[in-house]
Enzyme design. Sequence first.
Site, PDB file in Angstrom:
ATOM      1  N   GLY A  90      -2.776  12.056   7.127  1.00  0.00           N
ATOM      2  CA  GLY A  90      -2.100  12.469   5.861  1.00  0.00           C
ATOM      3  C   GLY A  90      -2.872  11.757   4.859  1.00  0.00           C
ATOM      4  O   GLY A  90      -3.925  12.220   4.279  1.00  0.00           O
ATOM      5  N   SER A  91      -2.226  10.544   4.393  1.00  0.00           N
ATOM      6  CA  SER A  91      -2.992   9.969   3.455  1.00  0.00           C
ATOM      7  C   SER A  91      -4.324   9.309   3.539  1.00  0.00           C
ATOM      8  O   SER A  91      -5.027   8.982   2.622  1.00  0.00           O
ATOM      9  CB  SER A  91      -2.177   8.698   2.805  1.00  0.00           C
ATOM     10  OG  SER A  91      -0.762   9.400   2.928  1.00  0.00           O
ATOM     11  N   GLY A 129       0.106   7.522   9.969  1.00  0.00           N
ATOM     12  CA  GLY A 129      -0.962   6.128   9.918  1.00  0.00           C
ATOM     13  C   GLY A 129      -2.018   5.884  10.526  1.00  0.00           C
ATOM     14  O   GLY A 129      -2.907   5.126  10.550  1.00  0.00           O
ATOM     15  N   LYS A 161       5.249  21.446   4.005  1.00  0.00           N
ATOM     16  CA  LYS A 161       6.367  20.682   4.462  1.00  0.00           C
ATOM     17  C   LYS A 161       7.567  21.222   3.698  1.00  0.00           C
ATOM     18  O   LYS A 161       7.960  21.384   2.569  1.00  0.00           O
ATOM     19  CB  LYS A 161       6.417  19.241   3.972  1.00  0.00           C
ATOM     20  CG  LYS A 161       5.324  18.496   4.891  1.00  0.00           C
ATOM     21  CD  LYS A 161       5.322  16.964   4.838  1.00  0.00           C
ATOM     22  CE  LYS A 161       4.013  16.359   5.220  1.00  0.00           C
ATOM     23  NZ  LYS A 161       3.779  16.055   6.560  1.00  0.00           N
ATOM     24  N   ARG A 193       3.288   6.494  23.455  1.00  0.00           N
ATOM     25  CA  ARG A 193       3.325   5.743  24.645  1.00  0.00           C
ATOM     26  C   ARG A 193       4.763   6.117  25.431  1.00  0.00           C
ATOM     27  O   ARG A 193       4.824   6.121  26.764  1.00  0.00           O
ATOM     28  CB  ARG A 193       3.316   4.448  24.836  1.00  0.00           C
ATOM     29  CG  ARG A 193       1.914   3.845  24.539  1.00  0.00           C
ATOM     30  CD  ARG A 193       1.651   2.396  24.828  1.00  0.00           C
ATOM     31  NE  ARG A 193       0.072   1.790  24.815  1.00  0.00           N
ATOM     32  CZ  ARG A 193      -0.594   2.149  25.492  1.00  0.00           C
ATOM     33  NH1 ARG A 193      -0.408   2.703  26.822  1.00  0.00           N
ATOM     34  NH2 ARG A 193      -1.732   1.559  25.451  1.00  0.00           N
TER      35      ARG A 193
END
Lengths: 297, 193
Positions: free
Chosen positions: A238-239, A217, A85, A168
């Site tokens: 990610g986490s 998320g 990143k 969406r």
Amino acid sequence: MSTPQPEHGTLTVKRGLAEMLKGGVIMDVVSAEQAKIAEEAGACAVMALERVPADIRAHGGVARMADPAKVEEIINAVSIPVMAKSRIGHFVEARVLESLGVDYIDESEVLSPVDDHHIDKHRFTVPFVCGAKDLGEALRRIGEGAAMIRTKGEPGTGNVIEAVKHMRKMNSQIASLTTLGPDEVMNAARDLRAPFDLVKEVAASGKLPVVNFAAGGIATPSDAALMMQLGCDGVFVGSGIFKSGDPAVRAAAIVEATTFYQDAEKIAKVSKNLGEAMVGINIDTLPESEMMQLRGS
Amino acid sequence: MRVGVLALQGDFREHVAILDSIGVEGIEVRTPEELQSVEALVIPGGESTTIGRLASLYGLIDPLREAAADGMPMLGTCAGMIFLASGTVEHEQPQLGVLDAVVRRNAFGRQVDSFEAMLDVEGFDEPMHAVFIRAPWIAKVGGGVDVLASVEDDSGVHPVLVRQDRILATSFHPELTGDTRLHRMLVGLVESH
């Protein structure tokens, strides 16, 4: 036999690597050891970081590009592609990452932006992925040269709701573009605040011109399959993996759920006994100043 | 005709679209049962370690080897070539070993070294527009393997398109350029069976 004038860094070559990542899971890692766990679990690429987003969120302060030594350590540990990143607008961090041999740069809202302008990504040989909450943002980034798009779900929360909203919205905006007559496309470009030629291309094809992954998320196999069923081409985690109780097992389970995303029985099977998922954050408890997805647009 | 595309990970949809464009039915294959229903198989580009791991986890390695032994024509592109081969220069990973060749992974370098070029192919009148993405090349070929295209650099001449009886393998990605000639060759192998 021939090796005639090879062309490097073309749009085809940049977008092409993203095509090869499709149907796969890209995992955040902070060490060579984690990178190897990710590769063995079936990750199609890793994102080399100093801290995962949940820790960046907890740590506060200015979040910057990872230490080049850390990035190199991870590049040397695995045979799969390595991403890293840069801060939004920080074209020198991006040049540094390119010089290290990183395979993709994520110009990411997880780090602290340094500019209102994003990087002019056409000037680079290395390809870029950028986040987008909606179609206009995606096409602005593609206009700047992004070769891959991802949702901009709220990082480090373990809560997939924002990624779902972004996907969406993207889907419904693309669908409504395809219903327009040729005389209506210019106003659509104005309303989307997006380059006319790209809007016209999406109106004709009914899809983004680059690969679009889910990000932000995702914490469980079902989260990954949900995003795939909503039309994402693949998944960033990610986490969600290395902040969970048993990273190796959870990583493998998310890979399998991404391949068999339409098969509820297989998702059920891989979801059994995964141990603790990462502790999540409810988005409505986050003040706007802590919403990373609002950085850069 | 039904031609399968191994759909565990990678750009399998692009292969299905090319197959559909030449009038054969492209079928996504993820299980041994689905493999039974096709007459030929494409193994797409993607990450060879990911594809290999999922293939062994879901019991596809032996059925794929048996299908190749029974003469099912196969085309592997990039990761697909690695998966078909008998070994890699680097280290062990799940491979079918139905193509008598050892491959070097990421042979041209990292993504910044990825490239496109026009490539002469034996038996084709016009060159192929070849896209190489973190591509492998063939480091060592067995006796029954015909080299149809190669590239040359300072370190020597490296095969990037080979055929061994009914098995075709490329380092590059015809599915990204819409060139249908190798897919037609695959279909031709079914028809000549």
